[in-house]
Design a protein around this motif. Structure first.
Motif, PDB file in Angstrom:
ATOM      1  N   THR A   1      -5.258   2.549 -10.573  1.00  0.00           N
ATOM      2  CA  THR A   1      -4.880   1.755  -9.394  1.00  0.00           C
ATOM      3  C   THR A   1      -4.164   0.478  -9.817  1.00  0.00           C
TER       4      THR A   1
ATOM      5  N   PRO B   1     -10.733  -2.159  -9.001  1.00  0.00           N
ATOM      6  CA  PRO B   1      -9.778  -1.063  -9.138  1.00  0.00           C
ATOM      7  C   PRO B   1      -9.878  -0.371 -10.506  1.00  0.00           C
TER       8      PRO B   1
ATOM      9  N   ALA C   1       0.843  -1.205   0.000  1.00  0.00           N
ATOM     10  CA  ALA C   1       0.000   0.000   0.000  1.00  0.00           C
ATOM     11  C   ALA C   1       0.878   1.255   0.000  1.00  0.00           C
TER      12      ALA C   1
ATOM     13  N   TYR D   1      -7.730  -0.446   1.463  1.00  0.00           N
ATOM     14  CA  TYR D   1      -8.175  -0.591   0.064  1.00  0.00           C
ATOM     15  C   TYR D   1      -7.430  -1.739  -0.610  1.00  0.00           C
ATOM     16  N   VAL D   2      -6.130  -1.875  -0.317  1.00  0.00           N
ATOM     17  CA  VAL D   2      -5.378  -3.011  -0.866  1.00  0.00           C
ATOM     18  C   VAL D   2      -6.024  -4.313  -0.408  1.00  0.00           C
TER      19      VAL D   2
ATOM     20  N   ALA E   1       2.504   1.710  -3.356  1.00  0.00           N
ATOM     21  CA  ALA E   1       1.536   2.038  -4.412  1.00  0.00           C
ATOM     22  C   ALA E   1       0.790   3.325  -4.115  1.00  0.00           C
ATOM     23  N   ASP E   2       1.136   3.943  -2.966  1.00  0.00           N
ATOM     24  CA  ASP E   2       0.451   5.184  -2.546  1.00  0.00           C
ATOM     25  C   ASP E   2      -1.064   4.956  -2.469  1.00  0.00           C
ATOM     26  N   LEU E   3      -1.403   3.832  -1.844  1.00  0.00           N
ATOM     27  CA  LEU E   3      -2.815   3.491  -1.658  1.00  0.00           C
ATOM     28  C   LEU E   3      -3.073   3.258  -0.167  1.00  0.00           C
ATOM     29  N   ASN E   4      -4.325   3.282   0.184  1.00  0.00           N
ATOM     30  CA  ASN E   4      -4.739   3.008   1.550  1.00  0.00           C
ATOM     31  C   ASN E   4      -4.626   1.502   1.822  1.00  0.00           C
TER      32      ASN E   4
ATOM     33  N   LYS F   1      -0.670   1.471 -10.478  1.00  0.00           N
ATOM     34  CA  LYS F   1       0.080   1.728  -9.240  1.00  0.00           C
ATOM     35  C   LYS F   1       0.473   0.412  -8.569  1.00  0.00           C
ATOM     36  N   ILE F   2      -0.464  -0.524  -8.489  1.00  0.00           N
ATOM     37  CA  ILE F   2      -0.192  -1.821  -7.836  1.00  0.00           C
ATOM     38  C   ILE F   2       0.868  -2.575  -8.633  1.00  0.00           C
TER      39      ILE F   2
END
Lengths: 81, 81
Positions: A50, A46, A26, A35-36, A29-32, A53-54
């Motif tokens: 997204t 996604p 996360a 959320y992952v 990938a600059d994700l929450n 990013k992943i």
């Protein structure tokens, strides 16, 4: 079985192959983090952004990550038939 | 240049290579015609599900469509540098 469930399983598998926790993925990938978790459980669909990013956080191109997902989906369909 | 703009240009290019109108692509992909226009203009960020629908409507796997997008993005970045 739905697309998001298959895709989520592949994200989890590749993440674990890299020995990464959901937190590290996360973060990369600059994700929450939660959320992952949703993506991995297949409860979130996604966006292309997204997915990109992943993929990059897993050192894969988006197409390579999708190719893994397609191969996995195919293997599951063959098991069923 | 953003991901959705590059992806949109590739969708348009592949659609035109197949000699399809936006209407026919939208119909095949079970999407709204105006939404296909937004994707092609890069003003919409499609979900993985929509990417899959568009790819299949263009007789490509999702990974193959993304590979076209990645090659196009790379060619554009090389032109700039």
């Amino acid at each position: 079985m739905s697309l998001s469930i298959y895709f989520g399983r592949i994200v989890k598998r590749v993440r674990e192959e890299h020995g990464l926790s959901q937190e590290v993925l996360a973060d990369r990938a600059d994700l929450n983090r939660s959320y992952v978790g949703e993506v991995e459980r297949g409860t979130a669909m996604p966006s292309l952004g997204t997915v990109t990013k992943i993929a990059k956080a897993l050192n894969l191109s988006p197409s390579a990550l999708l190719a893994r997902y397609e191969a996995y989906e195919q293997s599951q369909l063959e098991n069923v038939s």
